[in-house]
Design a protein around this motif. Structure first.
Motif, PDB file in Angstrom:
ATOM      1  N   GLN A  65      41.164 -30.798 100.613  1.00 32.01           N
ATOM      2  CA  GLN A  65      42.747 -30.413 100.414  1.00 32.01           C
ATOM      3  C   GLN A  65      43.326 -30.411 101.731  1.00 32.01           C
ATOM      4  O   GLN A  65      44.469 -29.995 102.059  1.00 32.01           O
ATOM      5  CB  GLN A  65      43.008 -29.262  99.999  1.00 32.01           C
ATOM      6  CG  GLN A  65      42.315 -29.104  98.389  1.00 32.01           C
ATOM      7  CD  GLN A  65      43.049 -30.045  97.483  1.00 32.01           C
ATOM      8  OE1 GLN A  65      44.124 -30.200  97.435  1.00 32.01           O
ATOM      9  NE2 GLN A  65      42.027 -30.897  96.993  1.00 32.01           N
ATOM     10  N   GLY A  66      42.679 -30.746 103.024  1.00 31.97           N
ATOM     11  CA  GLY A  66      43.353 -30.616 104.392  1.00 31.97           C
ATOM     12  C   GLY A  66      44.140 -31.730 104.355  1.00 31.97           C
ATOM     13  O   GLY A  66      44.242 -32.756 103.484  1.00 31.97           O
ATOM     14  N   PRO A  67      45.041 -31.964 105.706  1.00 29.47           N
ATOM     15  CA  PRO A  67      45.895 -33.102 105.683  1.00 29.47           C
ATOM     16  C   PRO A  67      45.294 -34.556 105.693  1.00 29.47           C
ATOM     17  O   PRO A  67      44.311 -34.578 106.362  1.00 29.47           O
ATOM     18  CB  PRO A  67      46.577 -32.578 107.100  1.00 29.47           C
ATOM     19  CG  PRO A  67      45.541 -31.919 107.890  1.00 29.47           C
ATOM     20  CD  PRO A  67      45.014 -30.944 106.515  1.00 29.47           C
ATOM     21  N   GLY A  68      45.621 -35.227 104.876  1.00 26.76           N
ATOM     22  CA  GLY A  68      45.011 -36.715 104.808  1.00 26.76           C
ATOM     23  C   GLY A  68      43.931 -37.072 103.988  1.00 26.76           C
ATOM     24  O   GLY A  68      43.341 -37.781 103.702  1.00 26.76           O
ATOM     25  N   GLU A  69      43.343 -35.990 103.421  1.00 27.64           N
ATOM     26  CA  GLU A  69      42.079 -35.638 103.040  1.00 27.64           C
ATOM     27  C   GLU A  69      42.019 -36.452 101.731  1.00 27.64           C
ATOM     28  O   GLU A  69      40.973 -37.084 101.089  1.00 27.64           O
ATOM     29  CB  GLU A  69      41.372 -34.489 102.980  1.00 27.64           C
ATOM     30  CG  GLU A  69      40.925 -33.919 104.065  1.00 27.64           C
ATOM     31  CD  GLU A  69      40.106 -32.604 104.262  1.00 27.64           C
ATOM     32  OE1 GLU A  69      39.994 -31.873 103.287  1.00 27.64           O
ATOM     33  OE2 GLU A  69      39.597 -32.297 105.177  1.00 27.64           O
ATOM     34  N   LYS A  70      43.050 -36.447 100.907  1.00 26.70           N
ATOM     35  CA  LYS A  70      43.164 -37.373  99.924  1.00 26.70           C
ATOM     36  C   LYS A  70      43.012 -38.606  99.860  1.00 26.70           C
ATOM     37  O   LYS A  70      42.815 -39.347  99.126  1.00 26.70           O
ATOM     38  CB  LYS A  70      44.502 -36.862  98.891  1.00 26.70           C
ATOM     39  CG  LYS A  70      45.751 -37.425  99.560  1.00 26.70           C
ATOM     40  CD  LYS A  70      46.977 -37.011  98.883  1.00 26.70           C
ATOM     41  CE  LYS A  70      48.251 -37.711  99.217  1.00 26.70           C
ATOM     42  NZ  LYS A  70      49.344 -37.469  98.472  1.00 26.70           N
ATOM     43  N   TYR A  71      43.063 -39.204 101.205  1.00 29.55           N
ATOM     44  CA  TYR A  71      42.977 -40.661 101.471  1.00 29.55           C
ATOM     45  C   TYR A  71      41.708 -40.852 102.100  1.00 29.55           C
ATOM     46  O   TYR A  71      40.927 -41.963 102.222  1.00 29.55           O
ATOM     47  CB  TYR A  71      43.902 -41.291 102.344  1.00 29.55           C
ATOM     48  CG  TYR A  71      45.409 -41.088 102.019  1.00 29.55           C
ATOM     49  CD1 TYR A  71      45.868 -41.862 100.726  1.00 29.55           C
ATOM     50  CD2 TYR A  71      46.495 -40.302 102.247  1.00 29.55           C
ATOM     51  CE1 TYR A  71      47.019 -41.779 100.496  1.00 29.55           C
ATOM     52  CE2 TYR A  71      47.420 -39.981 101.849  1.00 29.55           C
ATOM     53  CZ  TYR A  71      47.982 -40.861 100.745  1.00 29.55           C
ATOM     54  OH  TYR A  71      49.246 -40.620 100.129  1.00 29.55           O
ATOM     55  N   THR A  72      41.221 -39.852 103.181  1.00 26.93           N
ATOM     56  CA  THR A  72      39.915 -40.061 103.899  1.00 26.93           C
ATOM     57  C   THR A  72      38.821 -39.442 103.203  1.00 26.93           C
ATOM     58  O   THR A  72      37.742 -39.593 103.562  1.00 26.93           O
ATOM     59  CB  THR A  72      40.177 -39.281 105.145  1.00 26.93           C
ATOM     60  OG1 THR A  72      40.374 -37.917 104.988  1.00 26.93           O
ATOM     61  CG2 THR A  72      41.249 -40.235 105.936  1.00 26.93           C
ATOM     62  N   GLY A  73      38.841 -38.364 102.046  1.00 25.65           N
ATOM     63  CA  GLY A  73      37.969 -37.679 101.724  1.00 25.65           C
ATOM     64  C   GLY A  73      37.699 -36.456 102.507  1.00 25.65           C
ATOM     65  O   GLY A  73      38.268 -36.523 103.449  1.00 25.65           O
ATOM     66  N   PRO A  74      36.965 -35.551 102.289  1.00 25.83           N
ATOM     67  CA  PRO A  74      36.571 -34.183 103.014  1.00 25.83           C
ATOM     68  C   PRO A  74      36.294 -34.437 104.412  1.00 25.83           C
ATOM     69  O   PRO A  74      35.556 -35.505 104.489  1.00 25.83           O
ATOM     70  CB  PRO A  74      35.732 -33.518 102.229  1.00 25.83           C
ATOM     71  CG  PRO A  74      35.497 -34.092 100.981  1.00 25.83           C
ATOM     72  CD  PRO A  74      35.925 -35.541 101.002  1.00 25.83           C
TER      73      PRO A  74
END
Length: 116
Positions: free
Chosen positions: A105-114
């Motif tokens: 849920q961190g910044p950009g993790e919806k694109y990069t994964g955890p």
């Protein structure tokens, strides 16, 4: 009569951007996003006055979207460097945040994964 005013300087700028390839434009935009995010995450000269994690989150997420979407187009050599910079910013954000985001849920993790 045209509504736009053409000057030698504006004509030169238009011609110049026409000569720049897409990889260069993408890399330039990514570096600007990285630089701004680094400042906002507190990695600049005056972190006590420049840190703004809400702004950093937006910049990092935008960078993640750009890097993820453009990676197949710009090639592995360019994409790898951008991914490394992005990951460093994501980790710096995690360290700077007093309230940790849930994994993924961190910044950009919806694109990069955890990012750990």
């Amino acid at each position: 009569m045209s509504d736009s005013i053409s000057t030698p300087a504006s004509d030169e700028a238009i011609r110049d951007i026409a000569d720049v390839n897409a990889v260069e434009v993408i890399n330039t935009v990514a570096v600007h996003l990285m630089s701004a995010a680094a400042v906002k995450v507190g990695l600049a000269d005056s972190p006590e006055t420049q840190t703004d994690l809400d702004e950093a989150r937006k910049l990092i997420t935008s960078l993640a979207g750009l890097v993820t979407a453009s990676a197949p187009e710009i090639g592995d050599q360019h994409a790898r460097a951008l991914r490394d910079g992005l990951r460093s910013l994501q980790l710096a954000f995690r360290e700077a945040s007093s309230i940790p985001d849930a994994v993924g849920q961190g910044p950009g993790e919806k694109y990069t994964g955890p990012v750990n």
